[in-house]
Motif scaffolding. Structure first.
Motif, PDB file in Angstrom:
ATOM      1  N   LYS A 149      -2.909  -7.913   3.043  1.00 60.64           N
ATOM      2  CA  LYS A 149      -3.475  -7.912   1.703  1.00 60.64           C
ATOM      3  C   LYS A 149      -4.997  -7.888   1.785  1.00 60.64           C
ATOM      4  CE  LYS A 149      -3.368 -10.467  -2.654  1.00 60.64           C
ATOM      5  NZ  LYS A 149      -2.847 -11.666  -3.368  1.00 60.64           N
ATOM      6  N   GLY A 155      -3.966   2.038  -0.484  1.00 63.63           N
ATOM      7  CA  GLY A 155      -2.671   2.400   0.060  1.00 63.63           C
ATOM      8  C   GLY A 155      -1.754   1.203   0.206  1.00 63.63           C
ATOM      9  N   SER A 156      -0.558   1.468   0.751  1.00 62.49           N
ATOM     10  CA  SER A 156       0.439   0.413   0.932  1.00 62.49           C
ATOM     11  C   SER A 156       0.257  -0.278   2.276  1.00 62.49           C
ATOM     12  CB  SER A 156       1.856   0.993   0.846  1.00 62.49           C
ATOM     13  OG  SER A 156       2.059   1.634  -0.395  1.00 62.49           O
ATOM     14  N   ILE A 157       0.796  -1.496   2.385  1.00 66.01           N
ATOM     15  CA  ILE A 157       0.732  -2.250   3.635  1.00 66.01           C
ATOM     16  C   ILE A 157       1.761  -1.687   4.610  1.00 66.01           C
ATOM     17  CG2 ILE A 157       1.070  -4.519   4.677  1.00 66.01           C
ATOM     18  CD1 ILE A 157       0.111  -5.787   2.124  1.00 66.01           C
TER      19      ILE A 157
END
Length: 693
Positions: free
Chosen positions: A183, A51-53
């Motif tokens: 990250k 998924g996205s941060i």
């Protein structure tokens, strides 16, 4: 079976260290955590979807570091698989929200904030594992009491047992949280094969391999195979070719099983053996390729480094240079480019291995001829564009204009002039350094030839002087005769000339004046004739020494005013006691103001100082009023008065003084006319500086 030493030594290398591994019993995965943490491993694998941060709503747990360890997962005593244990180190990321309103002033705390600080920090940590042809993702839930941690603090670790992998495989591991606040961490590891582990009796796939031992006996190498009667095996002898194309003609497949996916292992026992390296270097060759290329030919890749060096004629070691060639291992059998602007026969390439010189070749000896007796100058620049120069000699890099007793120091000024006049060849340049090769042929002629040439030139100069300047020569001789008659009492008064070094034209004018005054009964000191001492001592120290000596001997200090000198004096007077920055490395005038001006301010200048300026360059009103406490003359129009002031008491008769003034004016006028006619100089009317305007 005996095998030729050279063939085998190039293919084999030393065996790795053997490791003993911990054994885990049972097929199930487990997780455990360090004290203070609680953790739980979800049943079964999960989907690998990072998924996205997203932004953290407050303090959260995040993984900060991964560690791995090899273990054995055993189902029976002799039925084990290689397994990778992973440790995840965790820390707190983010901050608590700052209190607002009344809390800052001692009011009651927010109950919801106090409740969140007494709760647990919880995280879902995903661990992803890939080792061809399999991939897995597991989920770990971890929590810690929020009151026991601080933002940025490490809270402990979670250990997962374990991911199974094949011998010799490459594995990749990732770790991140759900949701993801930063990250993801990642780690890549190459697993050992059967030879590097103490697993011969535990992993059944290793049973199919024979165990190989290598021993050397003189020029022969013996391969000893430990193999049972029922084992089927193959032996392949090959090059370990890391760089360049493969060489199949060196490959010998002695016996290899026909199974498509048979288990294999390899060993290189002579990778660091000095005998193998000696054999390899005997077969290597270094070539220089015009115009600026080079290549190292060898049967296989080599752990080597190449550098540039300077080989002086007459033997001696080749001296290493900047720029070094790329420090990475040399790529064999490939043409490479040298970072040079121009080539030179004294430039050589050295190839070293294990800090030992193996090969050296000087550049294009056949096309450029033998080594030259040139001097290599190394130029170094700092970030402010200040540069320094030194000459490379067997004793080291000698700074130019130094007092060392080497050839470069003795010829420092000449070498510097050759460099400035473009007589030196630039070999290399970057932002901070440069290399120059300066010819030395003109400085190494036979001594007697130079002496005879000097004698002939001197005789020719005297002859021409008598032919074209008979009247002036007669005048100088007449002055000399008068000086001899007058005796030593009227000769040799010391005079120190101080001026501001504005440009080369003004320096030529000052030099003409100083040379003319030397023909009179005066001993003249000027920084133009003492550049080496000025560079070694510095302008201020040189002026102090010259001023003290001149005044102690009853001499006089001559201040030569120019537009630039007037500006420096006014800046000094406006700033008070602060000393103006020197205008150049040899500007003694700027350095001397801290001593000269106090003499004028305290009334000690009369009788010790004299002022002068040149017609057409400065108006008399431009000289600061402070300096008019001593005589100030315009040259050459007021030369008789100027020369009379410089003489000791008991001046010669007026006729002789006028003759001296005429001769000095004849020597001074050409340099002054040239300066006034030169475009863009300080005396040009377009610059607004002539006559002090």
């Amino acid at each position: 079976m005996p095998v030729p030493w050279f063939l085998l030594s190039l293919a084999l290398g030393r065996s790795p260290m053997v490791l003993s591994l911990e054994r885990l019993v049972g097929p199930q995965d487990t997780a455990r955590c360090s004290p203070g943490l609680s953790c739980h491993l979800w049943d079964g694998d999960v989907l690998c979807l990072p998924g996205s941060i997203v932004s953290a709503p407050g303090p959260v747990l995040v993984p900060t570091r991964l560690q791995t360890e090899l273990v054995l997962r055993c189902y029976q005593e002799t039925d084990c698989d290689l397994c990778v244990r992973v440790a995840i180190h965790l820390a707190v990321h983010g901050h608590w929200e700052e209190p607002k309103g009344e809390e800052k002033f001692g009011g009651a705390a927010d109950p919801e904030l106090e409740e969140s600080r007494n709760a647990f920090l919880q995280a879902q940590v995903v661990l992803s594992f890939q080792a061809y042809p399999t991939a897995r993702c597991v989920l770990l839930e971890v929590q810690v009491p929020a009151a026991l941690v601080q933002p940025g603090q490490s809270v402990g670790s979670v250990v997962f047992d374990c991911f199974e992998a094949a011998l010799g495989a490459e594995v990749r591991i990732w770790s991140y949280t759900q949701p993801r606040y930063q990250k993801e961490l990642n780690l890549t590891q190459h697993l050992p094969d059967c030879k590097g582990l103490e697993v011969r009796d535990s992993i059944q796939s290793c049973w199919a391999l024979p165990w190989l031992n290598v021993s050397a006996d003189g020029d022969d190498v013996h391969l000893v195979l430990d193999v049972s009667e029922n084992q089927r095996f193959g032996l392949s002898l090959y090059w370990n070719q890391v760089q360049g194309p493969t060489k199949p003609w060196w490959h010998r497949n002695l016996v290899w099983p026909l199974e498509p996916d048979s288990v294999r292992t390899s060993i290189c026992p002579f990778r660091e053996d000095p005998r193998a390296h000696r054999n390899l270097w005997r077969a290597a060759r270094l070539q220089l390729l015009p115009p600026r290329g080079w290549r190292l030919d060898a049967p296989c890749s080599l752990p080597a480094e190449a550098t540039l060096c300077w080989q002086a004629p007459g033997g001696g070691p080749c001296q290493s240079l900047v720029p070094p060639l790329p420090p990475a291992n040399v790529t064999v059998n490939k043409a490479l480019e040298l970072p040079l602007l121009n080539v030179h026969p004294n430039l050589c390439v050295q190839v070293s291995s294990w800090e030992k010189l193996q090969l050296q070749e000087c550049l294009w000896v056949d096309s450029l001829g033998p080594l030259k007796d040139d001097m290599l100058l190394v130029e170094t620049r700092d970030p402010h564009n200040n540069r320094s120069l030194c000459a490379l000699e067997p004793s080291g890099c000698t700074p130019l204009l130094s007092r060392a007793s080497t050839r470069a120091a003795r010829l420092g000024e000449q070498l510097l002039q050759d460099l400035q006049s473009g007589q030196c060849l630039q070999l290399w340049d970057d932002d901070l350094r440069a290399l120059w090769a300066c010819p030395m042929d003109k400085y190494v002629h036979q001594r007697w030839a130079l002496v005879w040439l000097a004698c002939l030139l001197f005789a020719a100069v005297l002859f021409l002087l008598f032919l074209f300047r008979k009247d002036q020569v007669k005048g100088w001789l007449r002055l000399l005769k008068e000086d001899i008659r007058a005796g030593p009492a009227t000769r040799g008064r010391a005079a120190l000339l101080l001026y501001s070094a504005e440009d080369s034209g003004f320096e030529r004018l000052v030099s003409a004046l100083a040379s003319a005054l030397c023909q009179l009964p005066l001993r003249v000191a000027v920084d133009l004739w003492s550049r080496r001492e000025l560079s070694a001592q510095g302008p201020l120290a040189w002026f102090h020494a010259q001023r003290r000596q001149t005044l102690q001997e009853g001499g006089v200090v001559v201040l030569l005013f120019s537009p630039g000198a007037v500006v420096l004096c006014r800046e000094w007077l406006q700033d008070g006691a602060s000393t103006p920055a020197p205008q150049g490395p040899h500007d003694a005038f700027a350095a001397s103001l801290s001593c000269v001006l106090p003499d004028f301010l305290q009334g000690r200048a009369p009788g010790r100082y004299v002022g002068a300026y040149f017609d057409g360059l400065l108006h008399s009103d431009a000289v600061p009023a402070l300096f008019r406490s001593v005589p100030v003359f315009s040259l050459p129009s007021q030369l008789p008065g100027f020369l009379g002031t410089l003489q000791e008491p008991g001046d010669p008769r007026p006729g002789l003084l006028r003759e001296r003034a005429r001769l000095v004016s004849q020597a001074l006028q050409p340099a002054l006319d040239q300066l006034l006619k030169a475009p863009g100089d300080p005396g040009d009317p377009e610059d607004g500086t002539r006559d002090g305007t």
